[in-house]
Design an enzyme around this catalytic site. Structure first.
Site, PDB file in Angstrom:
ATOM      1  N   ARG A  99     -24.205 -66.331  46.372  1.00 34.38           N
ATOM      2  CA  ARG A  99     -25.652 -66.118  46.398  1.00 34.38           C
ATOM      3  C   ARG A  99     -26.403 -67.058  45.467  1.00 34.38           C
ATOM      4  O   ARG A  99     -27.428 -67.633  45.853  1.00 34.38           O
ATOM      5  CB  ARG A  99     -25.953 -64.652  46.057  1.00 34.38           C
ATOM      6  CG  ARG A  99     -27.439 -64.287  45.943  1.00 34.38           C
ATOM      7  CD  ARG A  99     -28.308 -64.886  47.034  1.00 34.38           C
ATOM      8  NE  ARG A  99     -27.790 -64.666  48.373  1.00 34.38           N
ATOM      9  CZ  ARG A  99     -28.104 -65.428  49.419  1.00 34.38           C
ATOM     10  NH1 ARG A  99     -28.893 -66.487  49.256  1.00 34.38           N
ATOM     11  NH2 ARG A  99     -27.608 -65.175  50.606  1.00 34.38           N
ATOM     12  N   LYS A 134     -47.666 -76.533  39.650  1.00 36.57           N
ATOM     13  CA  LYS A 134     -47.564 -75.184  40.225  1.00 36.57           C
ATOM     14  C   LYS A 134     -46.151 -74.971  40.767  1.00 36.57           C
ATOM     15  O   LYS A 134     -45.923 -74.890  41.970  1.00 36.57           O
ATOM     16  CB  LYS A 134     -48.615 -74.991  41.313  1.00 36.57           C
ATOM     17  CG  LYS A 134     -50.039 -75.099  40.789  1.00 36.57           C
ATOM     18  CD  LYS A 134     -51.063 -75.042  41.909  1.00 36.57           C
ATOM     19  CE  LYS A 134     -52.478 -75.211  41.361  1.00 36.57           C
ATOM     20  NZ  LYS A 134     -53.503 -75.212  42.434  1.00 36.57           N
ATOM     21  N   LYS A 166     -59.843 -81.873  32.731  1.00 36.84           N
ATOM     22  CA  LYS A 166     -60.407 -81.020  33.769  1.00 36.84           C
ATOM     23  C   LYS A 166     -61.732 -80.422  33.291  1.00 36.84           C
ATOM     24  O   LYS A 166     -62.181 -80.683  32.172  1.00 36.84           O
ATOM     25  CB  LYS A 166     -59.397 -79.942  34.152  1.00 36.84           C
ATOM     26  CG  LYS A 166     -58.037 -80.513  34.557  1.00 36.84           C
ATOM     27  CD  LYS A 166     -57.094 -79.468  35.075  1.00 36.84           C
ATOM     28  CE  LYS A 166     -57.471 -79.054  36.481  1.00 36.84           C
ATOM     29  NZ  LYS A 166     -56.438 -78.161  37.091  1.00 36.84           N
TER      30      LYS A 166
END
Length: 279
Positions: A99, A134, A166
């Site tokens: 897994r 992100k 920003k």
């Protein structure tokens, strides 16, 4: 980016195994310790492979006697029911690592596959498809590597290798020009990019010598006007509202880069299956 360093991959895998195996795989212990097995991993859908090094490291840490033979390399396109790899070794170890190993490959291959879809959509234009910050927590370098497997390019890795000014930085610093001056004074060796929300801000940033501009949520007409106004003074990056229905038209405006957060944060894992073929 290139494949992350071996110690980074090992740390990623160690964390994954710690949360999955814990104090021991009580299910795998149902199988006699000396049982040997052969298994193969196939895909149920189209994919571009990424993450083979993490897959290998899982089984190296679980049981180094397990041998993995790859039928494809990172970046390769694999069709439905196509073979990724075969494994041979102690059955307990293959069961324990299954897994965690598949989780890495199906997640990173999803990023590579989604990236390739966007890269293909802008083929023939000058635009390069970029990732963002992100990313899934703890897997940033892995996902950014996966983006390159899909033919995309990396934006900044983190907060340390590029100054991205920003809107909140601009407000706190007292304006675009002042923010650029501070950035150059404090970190003259670090690349600078300025996010702008309209053509007036863009002109101010250009006058202040910004080498790269992020055009935030510009529509197509604004993007075309921005490319004309720029006159090749700075590199232009489009961001916001980008999807497969819009990306081609955005690229055709003449921007240099298109950044897409969905390459890494909105991925749907590739459907993979590991099948035991016996000893």
């Amino acid at each position: 980016m290139n494949l992350p360093a071996a110690q980074i991959i090992a740390a990623d895998v160690s964390r994954a195994l710690a949360e999955d195996v814990g104090s021991g795989d009580v299910s795998a212990m149902l199988v006699p310790e000396d049982t040997q097995a052969t298994a193969r991993v196939i895909t149920r859908e189209h994919m571009h492979l990424s993450g083979s090094a993490w897959f290998d490291e899982v089984f190296r840490q679980v049981d180094a006697r397990i041998v993995v033979n790859w039928a494809a390399a990172d970046g390769d396109h694999i069709t439905p029911n196509g073979l990724l790899c075969t494994l041979h070794g102690p059955a307990r170890g293959i069961l324990t690592g299954e897994r965690s190993a598949l989780n890495f490959v199906q997640t990173l291959s999803a990023t590579a596959t989604r990236t390739h879809t966007f890269v293909r959509a802008v083929h023939g234009t000058r635009a390069r498809i970029l990732d963002t910050r992100k990313t899934l927590p703890g897997l940033r370098l892995a996902q950014k590597y996966a983006v390159t497997c899909g033919g995309g390019w990396n934006h900044r890795i983190g907060l340390y290798d590029m100054i991205l000014i920003k809107e909140n930085h601009i407000a706190a610093a007292g304006g675009i020009t002042r923010a650029i001056v501070h950035a150059r004074h404090q970190h003259p060796e670090v690349p600078i990019e300025v996010e702008v929300e309209n053509l007036a801000q863009m002109e101010e940033a250009l006058m202040a010598g910004a080498p790269r501009l992020l055009l935030d949520n510009f529509d197509l007409d604004q993007l075309r006007e921005a490319v004309t106004l720029n006159g090749n003074r700075a590199k232009l990056e489009a961001s916001g509202g980008v999807n497969l229905d819009t990306v081609r038209a955005i690229a055709e405006t003449g921007v240099d880069f298109i950044s897409i957060g969905g390459l890494t944060k909105d991925v749907q894992a590739i459907d993979l299956s590991m099948r035991f073929d016996g000893p």
